[in-house]
Design a protein around this motif. Sequence first.
Motif, short mmCIF file in Angstrom:
data_model
loop_
_atom_site.label_atom_id
_atom_site.label_comp_id
_atom_site.label_asym_id
_atom_site.label_seq_id
_atom_site.Cartn_x
_atom_site.Cartn_y
_atom_site.Cartn_z
N VAL A 285 -9.85 40.01 -16.73
CA VAL A 285 -8.72 39.38 -16.04
C VAL A 285 -7.46 40.26 -16.15
CG1 VAL A 285 -7.13 37.40 -16.15
CG2 VAL A 285 -9.61 37.03 -16.21
N GLN A 286 -7.27 40.85 -17.32
CA GLN A 286 -6.10 41.71 -17.51
C GLN A 286 -6.42 43.19 -17.33
OE1 GLN A 286 -2.67 42.40 -20.97
NE2 GLN A 286 -3.55 40.40 -20.68
N ASN B 284 -12.94 32.18 -15.98
CA ASN B 284 -13.70 32.03 -17.22
C ASN B 284 -14.42 30.70 -17.29
OD1 ASN B 284 -13.31 34.57 -18.43
ND2 ASN B 284 -11.22 34.02 -19.00
N LYS C 224 -5.71 38.73 -12.62
CA LYS C 224 -4.31 39.15 -12.59
C LYS C 224 -3.93 40.19 -11.52
CE LYS C 224 -2.78 37.68 -17.10
NZ LYS C 224 -3.66 37.36 -18.22
N GLU D 49 -13.17 40.64 -24.06
CA GLU D 49 -12.25 41.51 -23.31
C GLU D 49 -12.50 42.95 -23.77
OE1 GLU D 49 -8.04 39.60 -23.84
OE2 GLU D 49 -9.45 38.67 -25.22
N PHE E 111 -8.20 36.14 -25.83
CA PHE E 111 -7.45 35.20 -24.97
C PHE E 111 -8.20 35.05 -23.66
CE2 PHE E 111 -4.46 33.77 -21.81
CZ PHE E 111 -3.89 32.69 -22.46
N HIS E 112 -8.57 33.81 -23.34
CA HIS E 112 -9.35 33.58 -22.12
C HIS E 112 -8.72 32.54 -21.19
CE1 HIS E 112 -12.38 36.24 -23.68
NE2 HIS E 112 -12.46 35.53 -24.78
N GLY E 113 -7.58 31.97 -21.58
CA GLY E 113 -6.92 31.03 -20.68
C GLY E 113 -6.62 29.70 -21.35
N SER F 25 -7.41 31.70 -10.55
CA SER F 25 -6.72 32.17 -11.76
C SER F 25 -7.73 32.71 -12.75
CB SER F 25 -5.94 31.02 -12.40
OG SER F 25 -6.85 30.05 -12.90
N ASP G 72 -14.42 39.77 -19.87
CA ASP G 72 -13.21 39.19 -19.30
C ASP G 72 -12.30 40.36 -18.93
OD1 ASP G 72 -10.69 38.16 -18.80
OD2 ASP G 72 -10.82 36.61 -20.35
C1 LIG Z 1 -4.13 36.09 -18.57
C2 LIG Z 1 -5.53 36.08 -19.03
C3 LIG Z 1 -6.37 34.99 -18.76
C4 LIG Z 1 -5.87 33.72 -18.11
O1 LIG Z 1 -5.45 33.96 -16.80
P1 LIG Z 1 -4.58 32.83 -16.03
O2 LIG Z 1 -4.53 33.35 -14.63
O3 LIG Z 1 -3.26 32.77 -16.70
O4 LIG Z 1 -5.34 31.56 -16.16
C5 LIG Z 1 -7.68 35.09 -19.14
N1 LIG Z 1 -8.16 36.18 -19.75
C6 LIG Z 1 -7.39 37.26 -20.01
C7 LIG Z 1 -7.99 38.46 -20.67
C8 LIG Z 1 -6.05 37.24 -19.67
O5 LIG Z 1 -5.27 38.28 -19.98
#
Ligand SMILES: *Cc1c(COP(=O)(O)O)cnc(C)c1O
Length: 401
Positions: free
Chosen positions: A226-227, A110, A253, A191, A139-141, A105, A224
């Motif tokens: 992730v998104q 992170n 994601k 991010e 936002f990091h989780g 995840s 980050d």
């Molecule tokens: C969604 C998100 C997270 C957390 O991801 P999860 O898979 O929900 O733990 C971390 N960083 C960013 C930038 C996100 O958008």
Amino acid sequence: MSDNEAIIQLTGRHVATTYGRFPIALVKGKGTRVWDASGKKYIDFVSGLAVNNLGHCPPAVVQAIRKQAGTLLHVSNLYHIEPQSRLAAQITQLSFADKVFFCNSGTEANEAAIKLVRRYHHDRGDTGRREIITMGNSFHGRTLGSLSATAQKKFHQGFQPLVPGFKYVPFNDPAALESALSKKTAAVLIEPVQGEGGVHVAEKSYLKRLKKLCAENGALLIFDEVQTGFGRTGKLFAYEHYGVRPDLMTLAKGMASGVAIGALAGTKKVMATFMPGTHAATFGGNPLACQAGMATLETIADETFLANAAATGGYFSGRLQELKQRFPAIREVRGLGLMLAIELDRPGAGIVQECLQRGYLINCVQDKTLRFLPPLIVTRKEIDGLIKALASILGAFPARP
Ligand SMILES: *Cc1c(COP(=O)(O)O)cnc(C)c1O
């Protein structure tokens, strides 16, 4: 009782209420469309929160999952896992990174980054470097380390004590960053485009300055993604827009079209910190998730595919700008590629509800910001449909007193 209602009641009785859910249950998806349990169709501008970048059930990914499911679902990382090695090879070929750690995840990715940078400086005898600088509205989780990195009070409420060692500075503010950096700084985590925080795009000059300051100071730079990763911003990774290479990036994601996966990718020098026993994840890099990841990446990494996603993003953004000209309730249009948003002068929850009724899934963050994260295969016609729906909803708005 409709099928939706039966499912809603079951959720209410047995599922923890960590989410405020809309009163529908989604039961099927294909491409940009999803259906609820009553058979109503929606065009999806949420994509499971930037997960279904290829749309729902992309055939190549479904086929790869089916095949791997009948071959090998899971083995321990005590052994070599071919799909994991091959996915890591793909990611490193397509990015600045040399090595990849797999987890499940975004928050776990992170956590891995936080642990890695602490240990990196520790192993070099620079034990005073314990602090990680993060950005306001980030936002990091939700796990404690990533939550502590997340500079938004509303998520911290009642969960103290947080993990120590984080320092927050305002986003896109080079002066604040410069005065926060010190010999205690282990890393800066950012991010490139803030997602949950309201779709705020980092300035190019800011990220360039950030990179330079980190290098001069001896601090590591973590993006980050992730998104923003996997084509969301119109490039495979958002850092490519900036010409700025981080030391580490976190991913999750959009990585495997909906199968749980996450990763920390970085340079050889920094990733060398992870030695046997330093960090682990039982499910990390399992064959199923990695096959889904490979099939996903093979489609997204195609130059034509990415160029098309970028062009569609440009079109969508232009149409949102047109809306802004017509409706004063829209304060700003922001975003990059197909990660877009409009900021309103009032709460957006009602508009999300109206869109749902009209067959469009959209999302609202930070109370007043409507966020759009369609599958990267969304068509101009589908975008036009949403714009028309938004125009009719906004047209019925009373002017703000
Ligand atoms: C969604 C998100 C997270 C957390 O991801 P999860 O898979 O929900 O733990 C971390 N960083 C960013 C930038 C996100 O958008």
